[in-house]
Motif scaffolding. Sequence first.
Motif, PDB file in Angstrom:
ATOM      1  N   MET A  35       0.829  -1.207   0.000  1.00 53.83           N
ATOM      2  CA  MET A  35       0.000   0.000   0.000  1.00 53.83           C
ATOM      3  C   MET A  35       0.864   1.257   0.000  1.00 53.83           C
ATOM      4  N   TYR A  36       1.888   1.275   0.824  1.00 61.84           N
ATOM      5  CA  TYR A  36       2.768   2.445   0.841  1.00 61.84           C
ATOM      6  C   TYR A  36       3.497   2.607  -0.491  1.00 61.84           C
ATOM      7  N   ASN A  37       3.939   1.514  -1.088  1.00 64.65           N
ATOM      8  CA  ASN A  37       4.599   1.604  -2.390  1.00 64.65           C
ATOM      9  C   ASN A  37       3.660   2.171  -3.451  1.00 64.65           C
ATOM     10  N   GLU A  38       2.389   1.780  -3.411  1.00 64.01           N
ATOM     11  CA  GLU A  38       1.412   2.352  -4.341  1.00 64.01           C
ATOM     12  C   GLU A  38       1.287   3.853  -4.137  1.00 64.01           C
ATOM     13  N   MET A  39       1.241   4.282  -2.879  1.00 65.60           N
ATOM     14  CA  MET A  39       1.133   5.709  -2.596  1.00 65.60           C
ATOM     15  C   MET A  39       2.369   6.468  -3.091  1.00 65.60           C
ATOM     16  N   PHE A  40       3.550   5.922  -2.795  1.00 69.40           N
ATOM     17  CA  PHE A  40       4.780   6.573  -3.243  1.00 69.40           C
ATOM     18  C   PHE A  40       4.846   6.625  -4.767  1.00 69.40           C
ATOM     19  N   ASP A  41       4.517   5.537  -5.433  1.00 67.39           N
ATOM     20  CA  ASP A  41       4.550   5.504  -6.900  1.00 67.39           C
ATOM     21  C   ASP A  41       3.574   6.515  -7.500  1.00 67.39           C
ATOM     22  N   PHE A  42       2.387   6.590  -6.918  1.00 63.27           N
ATOM     23  CA  PHE A  42       1.395   7.533  -7.403  1.00 63.27           C
ATOM     24  C   PHE A  42       1.889   8.970  -7.245  1.00 63.27           C
ATOM     25  N   MET A  43       2.399   9.290  -6.070  1.00 66.77           N
ATOM     26  CA  MET A  43       2.891  10.650  -5.828  1.00 66.77           C
ATOM     27  C   MET A  43       4.078  10.981  -6.726  1.00 66.77           C
ATOM     28  N   ASP A  44       4.958  10.022  -6.942  1.00 71.32           N
ATOM     29  CA  ASP A  44       6.096  10.249  -7.839  1.00 71.32           C
ATOM     30  C   ASP A  44       5.624  10.543  -9.258  1.00 71.32           C
ATOM     31  N   GLY A  45       4.608   9.811  -9.722  1.00 69.66           N
ATOM     32  CA  GLY A  45       4.057  10.042 -11.050  1.00 69.66           C
ATOM     33  C   GLY A  45       3.428  11.421 -11.175  1.00 69.66           C
ATOM     34  N   VAL A  46       2.695  11.823 -10.147  1.00 71.79           N
ATOM     35  CA  VAL A  46       2.082  13.156 -10.145  1.00 71.79           C
ATOM     36  C   VAL A  46       3.171  14.221 -10.176  1.00 71.79           C
ATOM     37  N   MET A  47       4.222  14.031  -9.379  1.00 70.83           N
ATOM     38  CA  MET A  47       5.309  15.014  -9.345  1.00 70.83           C
ATOM     39  C   MET A  47       6.040  15.084 -10.685  1.00 70.83           C
ATOM     40  N   ARG A  48       6.241  13.946 -11.338  1.00 68.28           N
ATOM     41  CA  ARG A  48       6.883  13.948 -12.666  1.00 68.28           C
ATOM     42  C   ARG A  48       6.038  14.735 -13.672  1.00 68.28           C
ATOM     43  N   THR A  49       4.725  14.527 -13.611  1.00 67.29           N
ATOM     44  CA  THR A  49       3.830  15.234 -14.524  1.00 67.29           C
ATOM     45  C   THR A  49       3.819  16.736 -14.249  1.00 67.29           C
ATOM     46  N   ALA A  51       6.074  18.535 -12.707  1.00 70.69           N
ATOM     47  CA  ALA A  51       7.381  19.185 -12.805  1.00 70.69           C
ATOM     48  C   ALA A  51       7.541  19.903 -14.141  1.00 70.69           C
ATOM     49  N   LYS A  52       6.843  19.447 -15.161  1.00 70.42           N
ATOM     50  CA  LYS A  52       6.941  20.050 -16.496  1.00 70.42           C
ATOM     51  C   LYS A  52       6.058  21.287 -16.633  1.00 70.42           C
ATOM     52  N   LYS A  53       5.145  21.479 -15.702  1.00 71.46           N
ATOM     53  CA  LYS A  53       4.185  22.575 -15.805  1.00 71.46           C
ATOM     54  C   LYS A  53       4.796  23.861 -15.249  1.00 71.46           C
ATOM     55  N   LYS A  54       4.436  24.979 -15.850  1.00 71.13           N
ATOM     56  CA  LYS A  54       5.034  26.257 -15.469  1.00 71.13           C
ATOM     57  C   LYS A  54       4.052  27.266 -14.884  1.00 71.13           C
TER      58      LYS A  54
END
Length: 104
Positions: A35-49, A51-54
């Motif tokens: 469950m924690y890995n799912e949360m971390f993976d989800f948050m990492d994906g959101v942050m990657r997305t 990070a490109k926004k200005k």
Amino acid sequence: MTIVKYVVDVLRPFPYWTLWMSKMLALTFHLFVTMYNEMFDFMDGVMRTLAKKKTQCKEDLFFAVKLARQKLSKYYTEVTPMMGMLLISADNLDPFWKLRSCSK
């Protein structure tokens, strides 16, 4: 896409995870870590997305998700003991029971 849509998309899975954990009578180590890995993976994906926004609102949302990830990481390290054994009940994760045990 409006900022409200971004916030809703970011928050969408958290009620599911909270409800799932609060319904468990006892969590085994592999379920907890998964469950924690799912949360971390989800948050990492959101942050990657994001990070490109200005735009300012998306940068603010990126910062909020980054802080939430740091808090989750801190909580994860506090809950998992260094010795390897993890004995945890749903009472420790359910905000209702956690609040009641602190107010006694």
